[in-house]
Design an enzyme around this catalytic site. Structure first.
Site, mmCIF file in Angstrom:
data_model
loop_
_atom_site.group_PDB
_atom_site.id
_atom_site.type_symbol
_atom_site.label_atom_id
_atom_site.label_comp_id
_atom_site.label_asym_id
_atom_site.label_seq_id
_atom_site.Cartn_x
_atom_site.Cartn_y
_atom_site.Cartn_z
ATOM 1 N N LYS A 1 3.827 7.514 44.594
ATOM 2 C CA LYS A 1 4.752 8.461 45.235
ATOM 3 C C LYS A 1 4.061 9.312 46.301
ATOM 4 C CE LYS A 1 8.527 8.515 42.026
ATOM 5 N NZ LYS A 1 9.284 9.187 40.982
ATOM 6 N N ARG B 1 6.047 5.120 34.052
ATOM 7 C CA ARG B 1 6.723 4.132 34.904
ATOM 8 C C ARG B 1 5.827 3.802 36.099
ATOM 9 N NH1 ARG B 1 10.147 4.032 39.290
ATOM 10 N NH2 ARG B 1 11.851 2.524 39.175
HETATM 11 C C1 9MG Z 1 14.181 4.824 39.501
HETATM 12 N N1 9MG Z 1 13.102 5.799 39.554
HETATM 13 C C2 9MG Z 1 12.297 6.057 40.623
HETATM 14 N N2 9MG Z 1 11.441 7.035 40.321
HETATM 15 C C3 9MG Z 1 11.702 7.393 39.042
HETATM 16 C C4 9MG Z 1 11.168 8.353 38.166
HETATM 17 O O1 9MG Z 1 10.200 9.179 38.536
HETATM 18 N N3 9MG Z 1 11.675 8.453 36.927
HETATM 19 C C5 9MG Z 1 12.700 7.641 36.524
HETATM 20 N N4 9MG Z 1 13.169 7.799 35.272
HETATM 21 N N5 9MG Z 1 13.238 6.716 37.328
HETATM 22 C C6 9MG Z 1 12.749 6.603 38.554
#
Ligand code: 9MG
Length: 276
Positions: A220, A255
């Site tokens: 990010k 994630r």
């Molecule tokens: C779909 N998506 C993109 N970034 C995300 C994040 O930080 N958390 C979650 N739950 N979904 C995300």
């Protein structure tokens, strides 16, 4: 199958959620995996690399992204879910804010819902309550179209916590079980770099809501911003650093795009935690 995801959530070791974007405009992989064959190949590689969950999204949530129709989203995600199910019993998460997509994805073999809109769409709470599957409620200020224009908070930790507490309460009142609720502060969703860093520093406070915790920071812009404006393809080491910190802070699900590197970091983190 139902137990698989609940077991993952109860494990002391963080689960790795591998990202599969099936959009033509995904921010850091350029929609590389929109073709069915390359998507399944990538999923199998993520599983071999240590992914516990695959998160499939058919609508980009990057800043400024355009919305897609229900039909377009269904056409993107359902064949991929079916194909993964034919090849693997991995836990599948559907990344969507649309109740119809949630319903059809679970019917096709997905096991949980990841909603960046925290089930605020009409019918979304009732749909998940009926499906009786785990759900991730993420905080976002604004919409993907506008969220990064002027993010503003009094105190970001208090405000994000209050929002999530309210969404948890709405879900509980609709019959969604506590054990099925995962919360997520939503790094990069209507937040400046300072907001993101402060949220990360205070991550532990989100456990006060009594839910499982998901963190998504992989590649990010907050990482690029700290590292001399590094572009998305040069954010691996920064992503691993934050994933390790998230694991150290007992995050339940991390994630990520880079599964193998994250799995190694999480395994080492766990080994240190388990030492005498
Ligand atoms: C779909 N998506 C993109 N970034 C995300 C994040 O930080 N958390 C979650 N739950 N979904 C995300």
């Amino acid at each position: 199958m139902k137990n698989m995801i609940l077991n993952l959530l109860q494990s002391p070791k963080p689960s790795i959620m591998g990202i599969l974007n099936v959009t033509p405009d995904s921010f850091s992989d350029g929609g590389l995996f929109i073709k069915k064959e390359s998507a399944i190949k990538h999923v199998l590689q993520m599983i071999a690399d240590g992914a516990d969950i695959i998160d499939i999204g058919g609508e980009s949530t990057r800043p400024g992204a355009r919305e897609v129709s229900v039909n377009e989203e269904l056409q993107r995600v359902i064949p991929i879910i079916e194909m993964i199910r034919e090849n693997s019993d991995i836990v599948i998460s559907i990344d969507t804010s649309k109740p119809v997509v949630m319903h059809e994805a679970i019917k096709a073999g997905a096991n949980m819902v990841n909603d960046v809109n925290a089930l605020r769409a009409d019918d979304a709470v009732a749909t998940v309550a009926k499906l009786d599957v785990p759900v991730c409620l993420m905080h976002m200020q604004g919409t993907p179209g506008t969220m990064q224009l002027t993010p503003k908070y009094g105190d970001v930790v208090t405000e994000v916590s209050s929002f999530l507490a309210e969404r948890v309460s709405v879900c509980r009142n609709a019959g969604i079980k506590q054990e099925n609720i995962i919360i997520d502060p939503g790094f990069g969703f209507g937040k400046t770099l300072e907001h993101n860093l402060r949220l990360f520093k205070h991550l532990d406070e989100f456990f006060n809501l009594g839910c499982h915790l998901l963190v998504g920071v992989s590649r990010k812009s907050m990482i690029g911003a700290v590292l001399d404006n590094a572009p998305a393809d040069e954010r691996l080491y920064g992503s691993i650093a934050l994933a390790t910190l998230a694991a150290w802070k007992n995050t339940n699900i991390i994630r990520v795009h880079d599964v193998k590197a994250t799995a190694d970091a999480v395994n080492l983190c766990q080994a240190v935690k388990n030492a005498q």
